[in-house]
Design an enzyme around this catalytic site. Sequence first.
Site, PDB file in Angstrom:
ATOM      1  N   CYS A   1     -15.417  -4.159  -6.000  1.00 42.10           N
ATOM      2  CA  CYS A   1     -16.790  -3.898  -6.431  1.00 42.10           C
ATOM      3  C   CYS A   1     -17.806  -4.593  -5.522  1.00 42.10           C
ATOM      4  O   CYS A   1     -17.558  -5.674  -5.001  1.00 42.10           O
ATOM      5  CB  CYS A   1     -16.999  -4.412  -7.845  1.00 42.10           C
ATOM      6  SG  CYS A   1     -15.792  -3.793  -9.007  1.00 42.10           S
TER       7      CYS A   1
ATOM      8  N   ARG B   1     -16.269  -1.640   1.063  1.00 44.74           N
ATOM      9  CA  ARG B   1     -15.418  -2.469   0.203  1.00 44.74           C
ATOM     10  C   ARG B   1     -14.459  -1.622  -0.634  1.00 44.74           C
ATOM     11  O   ARG B   1     -13.503  -2.143  -1.188  1.00 44.74           O
ATOM     12  CB  ARG B   1     -16.296  -3.324  -0.733  1.00 44.74           C
ATOM     13  CG  ARG B   1     -16.988  -4.458  -0.020  1.00 44.74           C
ATOM     14  CD  ARG B   1     -17.988  -5.128  -0.922  1.00 44.74           C
ATOM     15  NE  ARG B   1     -17.370  -5.812  -2.042  1.00 44.74           N
ATOM     16  CZ  ARG B   1     -17.108  -7.112  -2.069  1.00 44.74           C
ATOM     17  NH1 ARG B   1     -17.393  -7.867  -1.040  1.00 44.74           N
ATOM     18  NH2 ARG B   1     -16.571  -7.665  -3.134  1.00 44.74           N
TER      19      ARG B   1
ATOM     20  N   TRP C   1     -14.980  -0.485  -8.371  1.00 45.57           N
ATOM     21  CA  TRP C   1     -13.585  -0.158  -8.075  1.00 45.57           C
ATOM     22  C   TRP C   1     -12.852  -0.357  -9.393  1.00 45.57           C
ATOM     23  O   TRP C   1     -12.689  -1.486  -9.853  1.00 45.57           O
ATOM     24  CB  TRP C   1     -13.066  -1.104  -6.991  1.00 45.57           C
ATOM     25  CG  TRP C   1     -11.753  -0.746  -6.399  1.00 45.57           C
ATOM     26  CD1 TRP C   1     -11.523   0.162  -5.403  1.00 45.57           C
ATOM     27  CD2 TRP C   1     -10.477  -1.311  -6.716  1.00 45.57           C
ATOM     28  NE1 TRP C   1     -10.180   0.192  -5.097  1.00 45.57           N
ATOM     29  CE2 TRP C   1      -9.517  -0.697  -5.888  1.00 45.57           C
ATOM     30  CE3 TRP C   1     -10.043  -2.273  -7.629  1.00 45.57           C
ATOM     31  CZ2 TRP C   1      -8.165  -1.010  -5.929  1.00 45.57           C
ATOM     32  CZ3 TRP C   1      -8.703  -2.592  -7.672  1.00 45.57           C
ATOM     33  CH2 TRP C   1      -7.768  -1.958  -6.829  1.00 45.57           C
TER      34      TRP C   1
ATOM     35  N   ASN D   1     -18.310  -8.246 -11.051  1.00 44.73           N
ATOM     36  CA  ASN D   1     -17.045  -8.146 -10.308  1.00 44.73           C
ATOM     37  C   ASN D   1     -16.040  -9.040 -10.996  1.00 44.73           C
ATOM     38  O   ASN D   1     -16.346 -10.186 -11.297  1.00 44.73           O
ATOM     39  CB  ASN D   1     -17.193  -8.697  -8.879  1.00 44.73           C
ATOM     40  CG  ASN D   1     -18.001  -7.787  -8.008  1.00 44.73           C
ATOM     41  OD1 ASN D   1     -18.317  -6.679  -8.403  1.00 44.73           O
ATOM     42  ND2 ASN D   1     -18.343  -8.265  -6.829  1.00 44.73           N
ATOM     43  N   GLY D   2     -14.833  -8.543 -11.178  1.00 42.73           N
ATOM     44  CA  GLY D   2     -13.800  -9.385 -11.780  1.00 42.73           C
ATOM     45  C   GLY D   2     -13.204  -8.715 -12.997  1.00 42.73           C
ATOM     46  O   GLY D   2     -13.561  -7.584 -13.339  1.00 42.73           O
TER      47      GLY D   2
ATOM     48  N   GLU E   1       2.710  -3.742  11.632  1.00 44.70           N
ATOM     49  CA  GLU E   1       1.268  -3.470  11.633  1.00 44.70           C
ATOM     50  C   GLU E   1       0.985  -2.007  11.997  1.00 44.70           C
ATOM     51  O   GLU E   1       0.137  -1.359  11.382  1.00 44.70           O
ATOM     52  CB  GLU E   1       0.572  -4.438  12.608  1.00 44.70           C
ATOM     53  CG  GLU E   1      -0.921  -4.247  12.771  1.00 44.70           C
ATOM     54  CD  GLU E   1      -1.723  -4.367  11.485  1.00 44.70           C
ATOM     55  OE1 GLU E   1      -1.184  -4.793  10.451  1.00 44.70           O
ATOM     56  OE2 GLU E   1      -2.904  -3.977  11.513  1.00 44.70           O
TER      57      GLU E   1
ATOM     58  N   LYS F   1      -0.952   0.564   9.549  1.00 44.17           N
ATOM     59  CA  LYS F   1      -2.171   1.290   9.943  1.00 44.17           C
ATOM     60  C   LYS F   1      -1.993   2.775   9.674  1.00 44.17           C
ATOM     61  O   LYS F   1      -2.872   3.427   9.142  1.00 44.17           O
ATOM     62  CB  LYS F   1      -2.485   1.103  11.433  1.00 44.17           C
ATOM     63  CG  LYS F   1      -3.057  -0.218  11.837  1.00 44.17           C
ATOM     64  CD  LYS F   1      -4.473  -0.493  11.386  1.00 44.17           C
ATOM     65  CE  LYS F   1      -4.521  -1.206  10.072  1.00 44.17           C
ATOM     66  NZ  LYS F   1      -4.543  -2.635  10.054  1.00 44.17           N
TER      67      LYS F   1
ATOM     68  N   GLU G   1      -1.795   3.614   5.734  1.00 45.43           N
ATOM     69  CA  GLU G   1      -2.972   3.378   4.896  1.00 45.43           C
ATOM     70  C   GLU G   1      -4.116   4.348   5.175  1.00 45.43           C
ATOM     71  O   GLU G   1      -4.892   4.643   4.281  1.00 45.43           O
ATOM     72  CB  GLU G   1      -3.454   1.927   4.992  1.00 45.43           C
ATOM     73  CG  GLU G   1      -4.052   1.546   6.298  1.00 45.43           C
ATOM     74  CD  GLU G   1      -4.523   0.093   6.327  1.00 45.43           C
ATOM     75  OE1 GLU G   1      -4.943  -0.426   5.294  1.00 45.43           O
ATOM     76  OE2 GLU G   1      -4.479  -0.518   7.405  1.00 45.43           O
TER      77      GLU G   1
ATOM     78  N   HIS H   1      21.833  -1.409  10.734  1.00 42.08           N
ATOM     79  CA  HIS H   1      22.313  -1.821   9.408  1.00 42.08           C
ATOM     80  C   HIS H   1      21.750  -0.919   8.312  1.00 42.08           C
ATOM     81  O   HIS H   1      21.766  -1.304   7.140  1.00 42.08           O
ATOM     82  CB  HIS H   1      21.929  -3.284   9.155  1.00 42.08           C
ATOM     83  CG  HIS H   1      22.507  -4.217  10.175  1.00 42.08           C
ATOM     84  ND1 HIS H   1      23.846  -4.518  10.223  1.00 42.08           N
ATOM     85  CD2 HIS H   1      21.933  -4.868  11.222  1.00 42.08           C
ATOM     86  CE1 HIS H   1      24.070  -5.339  11.251  1.00 42.08           C
ATOM     87  NE2 HIS H   1      22.920  -5.557  11.871  1.00 42.08           N
TER      88      HIS H   1
ATOM     89  N   LYS I   1     -11.706  -3.180   0.649  1.00 41.23           N
ATOM     90  CA  LYS I   1     -11.746  -4.042   1.832  1.00 41.23           C
ATOM     91  C   LYS I   1     -11.425  -5.484   1.482  1.00 41.23           C
ATOM     92  O   LYS I   1     -10.698  -6.149   2.192  1.00 41.23           O
ATOM     93  CB  LYS I   1     -13.121  -3.938   2.494  1.00 41.23           C
ATOM     94  CG  LYS I   1     -13.268  -4.763   3.765  1.00 41.23           C
ATOM     95  CD  LYS I   1     -12.450  -4.187   4.902  1.00 41.23           C
ATOM     96  CE  LYS I   1     -12.547  -5.003   6.171  1.00 41.23           C
ATOM     97  NZ  LYS I   1     -11.444  -4.696   7.097  1.00 41.23           N
TER      98      LYS I   1
HETATM   99  C1  F6R Z   1      -4.913  -3.432   6.253  1.00 40.99           C
HETATM  100  C2  F6R Z   1      -5.762  -4.465   5.707  1.00 40.99           C
HETATM  101  C3  F6R Z   1      -5.226  -5.298   4.605  1.00 40.99           C
HETATM  102  C4  F6R Z   1      -5.802  -6.726   4.706  1.00 40.99           C
HETATM  103  C5  F6R Z   1      -5.391  -7.536   3.473  1.00 40.99           C
HETATM  104  C6  F6R Z   1      -5.882  -8.957   3.556  1.00 40.99           C
HETATM  105  O1  F6R Z   1      -5.528  -2.787   7.318  1.00 40.99           O
HETATM  106  O2  F6R Z   1      -6.878  -4.617   6.113  1.00 40.99           O
HETATM  107  O3  F6R Z   1      -3.841  -5.316   4.594  1.00 40.99           O
HETATM  108  O4  F6R Z   1      -5.336  -7.318   5.873  1.00 40.99           O
HETATM  109  O5  F6R Z   1      -5.904  -6.934   2.324  1.00 40.99           O
HETATM  110  O6  F6R Z   1      -7.279  -9.018   3.615  1.00 40.99           O
HETATM  111  P1  F6R Z   1      -8.041 -10.296   4.114  1.00 40.99           P
HETATM  112  O7  F6R Z   1      -7.729 -10.466   5.558  1.00 40.99           O
HETATM  113  O8  F6R Z   1      -9.478 -10.017   3.855  1.00 40.99           O
HETATM  114  O9  F6R Z   1      -7.523 -11.452   3.313  1.00 40.99           O
END
Ligand code: F6R
Length: 614
Positions: A2, A27, A75, A101-102, A487, A491, A494, A510, A609
């Site tokens: 949020c 976000r 959210w 938020n929360g 990674e 990417k 997601e 394995h 985010k």
């Molecule tokens: C993926 C991504 C997430 C963040 C994770 C941690 O692209 O961005 O996996 O890396 O949610 O977020 P932070 O770095 O803000 O703690």
Amino acid sequence: MCGIVGYIGGKDATPIILNGLRKLEYRGYDSAGIAVLNNETKIEVRRDAGKLDNLVNLVAREPVTGSIGIGHTRWATHGEPNARNAHPHVGTTGRVVIVHNGIVENYQELHEELAAEGVTFNSDTDTETIVHLIERYISKTGSLEESVQKTLQQIRGAHGLVVLSADEPDKIIAARIGNAGGVVIGYGEDEMFVASDIPAILDQTHRMSFLESRQMAIVSRKGVIVKTFDGKPITPVIQTINWDPIAAEKGEFRHFMQKEIHEQVRSLTDTLAGRVDFEKGIIQLPQLNLTSETARKISKIIITACGTAAHAGMVGKILIERIARIPVEVDIASEFRYRDPIIQPGTVVLAISQSGETADTLAAMEEGRLKGATTWSIVNAIGSQAMRVADGYISMQVGPEIGVASTKAFTAPMVDLYMLAILLADLRGTLPVDQRKKLVNDLRLVPDLAGRCLERELEVAELASELKDSKNALYLGRGINMPIAYEGALKLKEISYIHAEGYPAGEMKHGPIALIDKDMPVIALAPKDPWYEKMASQIEQAKARGGKVIAVATEEDKKIEQLADFCLWIPPVPWMLSPILTVIPLQILAYHIAAIRGLDVDQPRNLAKSVTVE
Ligand code: F6R
């Protein structure tokens, strides 16, 4: 998660709030709303499900004006993402309105209590209990401030809250409990702002302060009074945030993610700025407050983080162990605190977080602190909780990252960890001067080399057109590039919703080798690093099973060129720095596949985010 924006001043609050909400779209959210105090007498609310444009259109059809207001992007946690559950929520009297938020952890109990008192609920949210509680206390005390205070003492969980009352039209009250995201106060001329995040108000002001847990702010157009929940006055520390508001705009790029991928030459340059003295061959990370004595006392480092940040930590493990010879563990933050980890004397818990507000990461830091560890953080968001609660920190210096999929905030911490490893080894007296100078000097070319990877975007885009309809993808890597396989896969999945797995290449035989056939693209990380020969034979094994292999390899590598079906090239680079380059073509690949598929690259479904709930 949020997002919150609030305004009090002499201008029309509506465009300021809608503009702020636009800046918070990254976000992640599924509905949005705004409440404005019309003529300082009547609260007008507009809310809608879906994208912010729906709310903007609603406001165009049914305008709201006034010089005080609050807005929210939601959210969903409790209750469907529809207009009815969107914030702001107004109480029964219509005189009080909140955004939040929360998660109210004791929501059921409070809901029953309020319902028994005759309160009618108009939504399925936990948030609505808060506004009814505030109203209940206002009817007894007559004071908004006191009522908010009493309410906050009654709700469990972590919260960021902003409240407005039509009966006290000269103020907005904001409060924070725990780690449900930040509360930022922005200082203007005869106007003030409140937000959950810096970019929301960055084009209005650069002067900001931050609420700590269990603090509330009474914001008027002339300024702010900050107090703890027990009424102790706090002098807010106003910081000047030097982020460029333009950095939070897309500019010539189609998506923020694409822009942020391209910003990496700049962000890597900024990462080195002020930390590396190339003449003397030394590293300085002053915010860690490290001395030879404290560095020598470190017996172990536990890196804790989530998602992409955890992958940077895995690279960091290899760097710190190799260069500083300190044992390092990498712990996924959401697992760390629940398994009663053993923290011995001399342990450092090092959190990595772009947002600095990830609930699991903050909880892992807290677990470390309670068990006697020194806590450090590598963090991007200035003033965030992870920066403030740590004993020492490294600031990422990459500017705002708006795309949900992290890119520049992945490459920067790998450089930070490399610098940290050198600094630790130097302070512990275990790094010969010539080696230190060589390691430091190797950093010099990193931004330019990243630029050379970016120049190959069109080649990568070509491959993306070929892979766009894949159902699955397997990413393989070994050693320091194994986390890059994780990674790359993260990417892709997601933002393009293609199932992808990252795997340590040596583990393939394995189990996962059974997956390989002509329909399974295998992306193999095979730059010139100490695991190169092993990776080459892994590629042969995949080819022998009919797999289509795409290799990330070092320019001019004829052997890999012959083995693989397609190569994504990186320039030659010292192996310890290779992950900073190998990830770039994988970021570009994921980006272009998602863009070709017409997906919402910057705000992929279900993602937020900064993940401020568990
Ligand atoms: C993926 C991504 C997430 C963040 C994770 C941690 O692209 O961005 O996996 O890396 O949610 O977020 P932070 O770095 O803000 O703690």
